[in-house]
Design a protein around this motif. Structure first.
Motif, short mmCIF file in Angstrom:
data_model
loop_
_atom_site.label_atom_id
_atom_site.label_comp_id
_atom_site.label_asym_id
_atom_site.label_seq_id
_atom_site.Cartn_x
_atom_site.Cartn_y
_atom_site.Cartn_z
N UNK A 97 0.83 -1.19 0.00
CA UNK A 97 0.00 0.00 0.00
C UNK A 97 0.87 1.26 0.00
N UNK A 98 0.30 2.35 -0.47
CA UNK A 98 0.93 3.64 -0.30
C UNK A 98 0.76 4.07 1.16
N UNK A 99 1.73 4.79 1.69
CA UNK A 99 1.65 5.25 3.07
C UNK A 99 0.63 6.37 3.21
N UNK A 100 -0.11 6.35 4.30
CA UNK A 100 -1.10 7.41 4.54
C UNK A 100 -0.50 8.60 5.29
N UNK A 101 0.73 8.45 5.77
CA UNK A 101 1.41 9.57 6.44
C UNK A 101 2.53 10.09 5.55
N UNK A 102 2.28 10.08 4.25
CA UNK A 102 3.27 10.52 3.27
C UNK A 102 2.66 11.51 2.29
N UNK A 103 3.51 12.38 1.77
CA UNK A 103 3.19 13.20 0.61
C UNK A 103 4.08 12.74 -0.53
N UNK A 104 3.47 12.24 -1.58
CA UNK A 104 4.19 11.81 -2.76
C UNK A 104 4.11 12.96 -3.78
N UNK A 105 5.25 13.58 -4.08
CA UNK A 105 5.26 14.81 -4.86
C UNK A 105 6.00 14.66 -6.18
N UNK A 106 5.44 15.26 -7.23
CA UNK A 106 6.09 15.39 -8.53
C UNK A 106 6.38 16.87 -8.75
N UNK A 107 7.64 17.22 -8.95
CA UNK A 107 8.09 18.60 -9.03
C UNK A 107 8.39 18.98 -10.48
N UNK A 108 8.02 20.20 -10.84
CA UNK A 108 8.27 20.73 -12.18
C UNK A 108 9.02 22.06 -12.07
N UNK A 109 10.17 22.13 -12.73
CA UNK A 109 10.92 23.38 -12.86
C UNK A 109 10.79 23.82 -14.32
N UNK A 110 10.04 24.87 -14.57
CA UNK A 110 9.71 25.27 -15.94
C UNK A 110 10.73 26.20 -16.58
N UNK A 111 11.66 26.75 -15.79
CA UNK A 111 12.57 27.75 -16.36
C UNK A 111 14.04 27.47 -16.12
N UNK A 112 14.38 26.32 -15.53
CA UNK A 112 15.77 25.93 -15.40
C UNK A 112 16.54 26.58 -14.27
N UNK A 113 15.85 27.17 -13.30
CA UNK A 113 16.55 27.85 -12.21
C UNK A 113 16.75 26.97 -10.99
N UNK A 114 16.44 25.67 -11.12
CA UNK A 114 16.60 24.69 -10.03
C UNK A 114 15.61 24.92 -8.90
N UNK A 115 14.55 25.66 -9.14
CA UNK A 115 13.51 25.88 -8.15
C UNK A 115 12.16 25.45 -8.72
#
Length: 515
Positions: A97-115
């Motif tokens: 199962x996926x953990x219920x005390x977790x945040x599974x995040x997908x990150x997008x950097x649209x301009x290449x500034x590493x943020x």
């Protein structure tokens, strides 16, 4: 040639040389870019159990990230992120199962500034119909809302928009979407494909989402960690991830949602896991973008630190990248001369993107997948991606079929600085075919399929390159004879493997981007 032949005896695994190669390759790249990473140390597959803390928290362990322009919907990008490695399919009654005390995040950097500019967050809830049984299901399951599916999960998706790493807005994209269950077995789930199809959800805004169990798409021989295949390449030939499952989150998003603009279509993509502590605070415990970085590039002292970090701080790991250990290990064991340092040739591949392909303007070197969403998918992907002239593949993003270990091995051994080579590990594809439609990952192996008939499901020899392809290994008398013969004539077997592994596979098209 002798040294190369010895190196070549890697059989069907993404093994010793290869596995470490990808890590060193990433490391070397970080080095030259001023973004350090680390030295190879013990670990396992791409990010499978790659750091001390996360190895004891498999629900939070992000194993691989893939990002590619969707082959059947090229106006969209698909991100596939996997967690919870090495799932034995028959591992009940408490399945995966996926953990219920977790945040599974997908990150997008649209301009290449590493943020981060966008963050898609997945959170999960458990549901149990009957607490008075130990069973995952109480009968044959025909749908995700079947009364006989005793344990289920649902998930919500949030979209966070950020500026300078500060959240400026949060939007609930979807809620209470169903998770595809673990594939208990054919008796319990006679039509698992139907369950998978029901778990593919359309989300407002032209998105699609999937969460559930899948076949692990990574392929390699993990016995690399037994002193580089036994120290003499006597341990070769097994795709040791074969037959194991993972938990997958897949998201398909219109390109226009994640691009900075049509003029700047390159995006950076990585994933993380955060865990909630007893006080209700959240701590990042896993991070993954480029394959193989934390497990075989970072030394043990930096692995947990890397998992807790963000790309904008990757300069903290600089020292170990400028003088990567992997090429030296290969030279010491297999006598292939290491390229000269510092390894500036690897920067574009692993840190900044390749100029004129997937490098955004004013890019800040950092570890994440970089995808040019304007490059259309090809009808017949080439497993070596950009090295073979297929600019829709790795390191321009990462497709499920991309052979990242062979690509990395060739580059770390000097492909970009004049040391042309065709090195590889002879594991050229996943054991299961990928799907033609979202979420593209293969169906998970069922609990009833593994070792139930006494046959080897993770260690057959079919698929070995060239003349070995006719050999079928199973736990019968013929296989015992084969193994016995091999052990009695190890040198001959290794020569065959070495020859097939080294078979020349030149790719003139690569000159177009190597210069």
């Amino acid at each position: 040639m002798t040294a190369i032949t010895r190196t070549g005896r890697t059989g069907r695994g993404r093994g010793s040389v290869a596995l470490l190669a990808c890590g060193a390759l990433a490391a070397a790249g970080l080095a030259a870019a001023g973004v350090a990473v680390l030295e190879p140390q013990s670990a396992t597959a791409s990010s499978h159990r790659e750091a001390p803390l996360i190895s004891g928290q498999p629900q939070f362990d992000n194993t691989d990230v893939y990002a590619f322009v969707s082959p059947d919907h090229p106006d969209t990008t698909t991100v596939v992120a996997n967690w919870l490695p090495f799932q034995e399919p028959a591992g009940g009654p408490n399945f995966y199962t996926f953990a219920t005390d977790a945040r599974y995040d997908i990150h997008i950097d649209s301009d290449g500034d590493a943020q981060d500019d966008l963050l898609y967050r997945f959170t999960f809830k458990d549901h149990r119909k009957n607490e008075n049984t130990f069973l995952y299901n109480t009968g044959a399951v025909e749908s995700l809302d079947d009364p006989d599916l005793n344990f289920t999960q649902t998930y919500d998706i949030e979209l966070l928009r950020l500026e300078h790493n500060k959240v400026v807005s949060t939007h609930k994209v979807a809620e209470s979407l169903p998770v595809a269950p673990s594939n208990v077995g054919k008796a319990s789930m006679p039509d698992y494909q139907a369950l998978r199809d029901q778990a593919v959800q359309k989300v407002p805004g032209g998105l699609k989402s999937f969460a559930g169990q899948a076949d692990d798409p990574f392929f390699l021989d993990l016995r690399v960690f037994d002193l580089l295949y036994g120290g003499d390449l006597s341990e070769v030939g097994n795709d040791t991830i074969r037959g194991y499952n993972v938990n997958t989150i897949a998201l398909q998003v219109p390109n226009t949602y994640i691009q900075e603009s049509k003029e700047q279509p390159v995006v950076g993509i990585y994933s993380t896991t955060e865990r909630e502590n007893a006080e209700g605070d959240w701590t990042r415990v896993s991070r993954l973008g480029m394959p193989l970085v934390n497990e075989v590039v970072n030394p043990v002292k930096d692995k947990d630190k890397f998992n807790a970090s963000s790309p904008e701080g990757d300069g903290d790991f600089l020292k170990n990248v400028t003088e990567p250990e992997l090429p030296k290990l290969i030279e010491g064991i297999y006598k292939i001369k290491a390229p000269a340092e510092p390894r500036d040739d690897l920067v574009g591949v692993f840190l900044t993107g390749v100029k004129d392909l997937n490098q955004p303007p004013n890019v800040k070197a950092s570890e994440m997948l970089r995808l040019n969403t304007a490059v259309k998918p090809v009808a017949e992907p080439k497993r070596l991606g950009v090295l073979d002239g297929d600019t829709a593949g790795f390191p321009n993003g990462r497709r499920l079929t991309d052979d990242v270990l062979d690509i990395a091995l060739q580059v770390v051994e000097g492909e970009l600085v004049g040391s042309k080579n065709d090195l590889g590990d002879a594991v050229d594809a996943n054991d299961k075919e990928f799907g033609a439609a979202f979420p593209y990952v293969a169906l998970p192996t069922a609990g009833s399929d593994t070792k139930a008939d006494g046959k080897a499901t993770k260690s057959d020899a079919t698929g070995l390159t060239g003349g070995m392809s006719s050999i079928t290994a199973s736990w019968d008398d013929n296989t015992v004879m084969l193994v016995s013969a091999a052990s009695g004539a190890t040198g001959v077997l290794l020569v065959v493997l070495g020859v097939t592994w080294l078979r020349s596979r030149r790719h003139p098209a690569r000159e177009s981007w190597l210069g």
